[in-house]
Each structure stands twice: as C-alpha cells, then as structure tokens.
Design an enzyme around this catalytic site. Structure first.
Site, PDB file in Angstrom:
ATOM      1  N   TYR A 101       0.858  -1.194   0.000  1.00 34.08           N
ATOM      2  CA  TYR A 101       0.000   0.000   0.000  1.00 34.08           C
ATOM      3  C   TYR A 101       0.891   1.239   0.000  1.00 34.08           C
ATOM      4  O   TYR A 101       1.883   1.306   0.727  1.00 34.08           O
ATOM      5  CB  TYR A 101      -0.893   0.020   1.253  1.00 34.08           C
ATOM      6  CG  TYR A 101      -1.659   1.325   1.369  1.00 34.08           C
ATOM      7  CD1 TYR A 101      -2.920   1.453   0.804  1.00 34.08           C
ATOM      8  CD2 TYR A 101      -1.093   2.438   1.990  1.00 34.08           C
ATOM      9  CE1 TYR A 101      -3.608   2.653   0.860  1.00 34.08           C
ATOM     10  CE2 TYR A 101      -1.766   3.648   2.046  1.00 34.08           C
ATOM     11  CZ  TYR A 101      -3.019   3.747   1.478  1.00 34.08           C
ATOM     12  OH  TYR A 101      -3.686   4.951   1.524  1.00 34.08           O
ATOM     13  N   GLU A 189      -3.366   7.634  -4.151  1.00 32.52           N
ATOM     14  CA  GLU A 189      -3.185   6.332  -3.510  1.00 32.52           C
ATOM     15  C   GLU A 189      -2.946   5.228  -4.534  1.00 32.52           C
ATOM     16  O   GLU A 189      -3.575   5.212  -5.586  1.00 32.52           O
ATOM     17  CB  GLU A 189      -4.460   6.028  -2.719  1.00 32.52           C
ATOM     18  CG  GLU A 189      -4.437   4.749  -1.939  1.00 32.52           C
ATOM     19  CD  GLU A 189      -5.768   4.534  -1.221  1.00 32.52           C
ATOM     20  OE1 GLU A 189      -5.873   4.915  -0.036  1.00 32.52           O
ATOM     21  OE2 GLU A 189      -6.703   4.000  -1.844  1.00 32.52           O
TER      22      GLU A 189
END
Ligand code: GDP
Ligand code: MN
Length: 378
Positions: A101, A189
C-alpha cells in the site's frame, strides 16, 4: 472530486510511475479488441467511483480475447454498491508476488501531508488500519521542502522492501508526491503497488481525490468529472453554486453560511434528530437559488421535515421567503417546514411566510426542536 482508476493511473504515468499497459472500454467488443492488442492475459476492471470492487466481483482475469469479451459483458451489466458499471479498464494482467500500500493524504491533526506505506497492501488495508495500525508506516512531509529522498528510503526500510526495489520505489514516491501537489489532490493512492512475478514494481490500482475548491485552476481535471457517477442532487447543487452534501437523516436543512449550517446540524442531533443534508446557500442568495435548494432537498424521499435557518446579513429575509414560495409553487409537498429568519428584512420575510403555513421559531434551539418533533410526526 473523485477520479476513476484509469484517470488516476494516466496521471501517475505522466509522473513516471510504472503502470500496466491497457485502455478503457465502454463495450464488450472494445474490451475484446484491447485484449487482442495486448496479446496477453488481461484483467477486466469495473470503473466505478467506489472502493472494494475486487470483493464485489468487479475485477476478473481473462485468458483469451473471447473470455475478455464475455467477462466484460458481465461486468458492464453489474451494479457495484448501487453504481452501474459503464466502463471497464482492460489491463495487461500481472503476476503478483507481493501487494504494497502507498498513499498520500493530508493529516489535519499534524497540519501536514503524510505519506503512508504498508507491506500488508491489497483489498484488506482498511482492516489492517483498524486492527494492526503499526503495520502502516507514516512519514509527514513538510509542504515547503517536499518529499525528501531519505523519507522515501525510511518508508522502504519500514515496510521491509528488498533493496533492489529502493530506486524505483523512490521514483514512485516522488512521482506520487508531485502528482498530489500539482493536481491539488486530497488523496493520491496506489493499492496495490505490486512486486510482480518478474520482480518489477508496478501500480496496479490508482485513486485520486481532487479538492473541488481548486478545480477552477485545473480545467483539464475538471473535465474528467463523471456526472453519471455522482448523486444527481450534488450535480444539480453545483450548477446553482450551492454547497450541498447528501446525508442519511430525515431533516432537510437550508442554511446560509457553512458555520451556521454545521451548528444547525449539531442542534438537530442534540435534540435527537438526524440531518438529511448539509446545505449552504451562501451569502446574498437570490430567490432562484433558494428555490433550487428547496427542490434539491425535497427530491430526497427520506426528508420528513425541512429546517430553514437564515441569518440575513447580505442575504435578505424577504428574498429568501420569496424563494421558498416560488419553490413551493413548483414542488407540491406536504413536508412540514420550520423557519427561523433573523436579520435584514426578517420582518418582511416572516410576513410573506405567514401565508404559507410555515412553522416559525424565534431561536435556533426552538427551530431545531420543532423540526425534530415534526419529523417524528409529533
Ligand atoms: P479494488 O478492489 O477496487 O481496490 O481494486 P484493485 O484494482 O485494487 O484490485 C483488487 C485486487 O484484484 C488486487 O488487490 C489484486 O489482488 C487483484 N488484481 C488486480 N489486478 C490484477 C492483475 O493484473 N493480476 C492479478 N493476478 N490480480 C489482480
Ligand atoms: Mn485497490
């Protein structure tokens, strides 16, 4: 404003972040053509503005162009969390060794942007954040200095990234930061950023949120807005320059000024009710604007009462009252309405409303209490 995955990844690519080869398709035949062009296994990805598409069955692998067409047919007929799928992204499929992530957002408490990384990336990152937050490494970025190389390295160390990936990881972090700054994003993101079977780092997913208040200086981004994907009430509100956010309660609110709107919502909650929306009609609202606002509020079937709380500073009470009456002529409704009108021309306003069977209140507390009561049918 939310960007689609394919739009976000397109921006990322411009900033040197590796992304899979692929294109977006609106029909199953197009998806087949793209799969033929790519000449490899592909992944068919629904383009809807919600997360968790993978878990909802909106992301599937296809081995052949024919299979790509059939899967695209199925995905294009799906609804994910209430949103119809109108486009799919057809990307070269990646073999995945590891899912990471990587994201940047604003940390309001720290008053700084923060870049976050985790070795436990993928579809369960929310669960990781809740149960094992220590697995998410956070580094704050000084907005004047920008992201420094050592900070990206600290992230790489923090997530135990093998050293041979550090250089590209640093390039990805810098690209993500620059995209975040240049686009006036509130979120940029990559989840997952993967290490592929061929030992390459590549951004498989992408998500960006752009600050609506900055869109005036990003006409190219503003054009990316997908109106099909928004709550129609929010689109309509934007047309009239109203700040409107739909919520889940049953008391519609029409207020001038964001602070007063927040206070009105707090008081509704204090007296046991739930607001159906946040709505700031702004200063100096004309009667057309008020009418549009009321139409938007009443288009929500959950609304069982409407609270008007208007302080007449620049906004004039009689204008507001006329707007309400104009709207009520158009929108026939039996929803009870509570008004609190003070300030400039409030007296004229109240007189106009006296004819319209409105419940009036002197103070905000009284108005909120009355709205809560009528919403409950008392
Ligand atoms: P999200 O569920 O909306 O976040 O969509 P993602 O794009 O993140 O995809 C969800 C999951 O699908 C990823 O975490 C991967 O595990 C899987 N996935 C996505 N693209 C590929 C791919 O090219 N190959 C493989 N094997 N899996 C993929
Ligand atoms: Mn994802």
């Amino acid at each position: 404003m939310k960007l689609h995955e394919y739009q976000s990844k397109h921006i990322f690519a411009k900033y040197g972040i590796p992304i899979p080869k692929g294109r977006v398709a609106a029909t199953a035949e197009e998806a087949k053509t793209i799969a033929e062009e790519l000449g490899s296994r592909v992944v068919i990805k629904s383009q809807v503005l919600v997360g968790g598409r993978g878990k909802a069955g909106g992301i599937r692998l296809a081995k052949t162009p024919e299979e790509a067409r059939d899967i695209a047919t199925q995905i294009l007929s799906m609804e994910i969390k209430g949103l119809p799928v109108r486009k799919v992204l057809v990307d070269e499929a990646a073999g995945i060794e590891k899912e990471i992530y990587l994201g940047i957002t604003n940390d309001r408490a720290a008053r700084k942007p923060v870049i976050m990384a985790s070795a436990a990336g993928g579809v369960d990152i929310e669960e990781v954040a809740r149960t094992t937050p220590e697995k998410i490494i956070k580094v704050h970025i000084d907005p004047l200095l920008g992201l420094r190389d050592y900070q990206a390295r600290n992230l790489a160390v923090g997530i135990d990234l093998p050293k041979d990936h550090w250089r590209v990881f640093g390039q990805i972090c810098r690209g993500l930061w620059q995209a975040y700054v240049d686009c006036d994003a509130t979120l940029a993101e990559i989840n997952p950023l993967v290490i592929t079977a061929g030992n390459q780092l590549i951004a498989l997913d992408g998500k960006m949120l752009i600050d609506d208040n900055a869109l005036f200086r990003h006409t190219d981004l503003a054009e990316m807005r997908d109106l099909d994907e928004e709550a129609p009430s929010e689109t309509e509100a934007r047309k009239y320059g109203l700040s409107f956010i739909k919520l889940d309660g049953n008391i519609g609110c029409m207020v001038n000024g964001a602070g007063l709107a927040m206070t009105s919502m707090d008081l509704i909650k204090l007296f046991g009710g739930e607001p159906a929306n946040f709505l700031d009609i702004g200063g100096g609202a004309s009667s057309e604007k008020v009418a549009a606002a009321l139409r938007i509020i009443l288009s929500d079937p959950n609304v069982k009462a409407v609270l008007f709380n208007v302080f007449g500073g620049i906004t004039r009470g009689d204008e507001v009252a006329r707007g309400i009456l104009t709207a009520l002529r158009e929108v026939k409704t039996t929803v009870p309405m509570v008004t609190r009108l003070v300030g400039t021309n409030a007296e004229e306003g109240r007189q106009i409303l006296a004819n319209a069977k409105m419940i009036t209140a002197e103070t905000l507390a009284e108005a909120a209490q009355k709205a809560v009561a009528v919403a409950k049918g008392e």
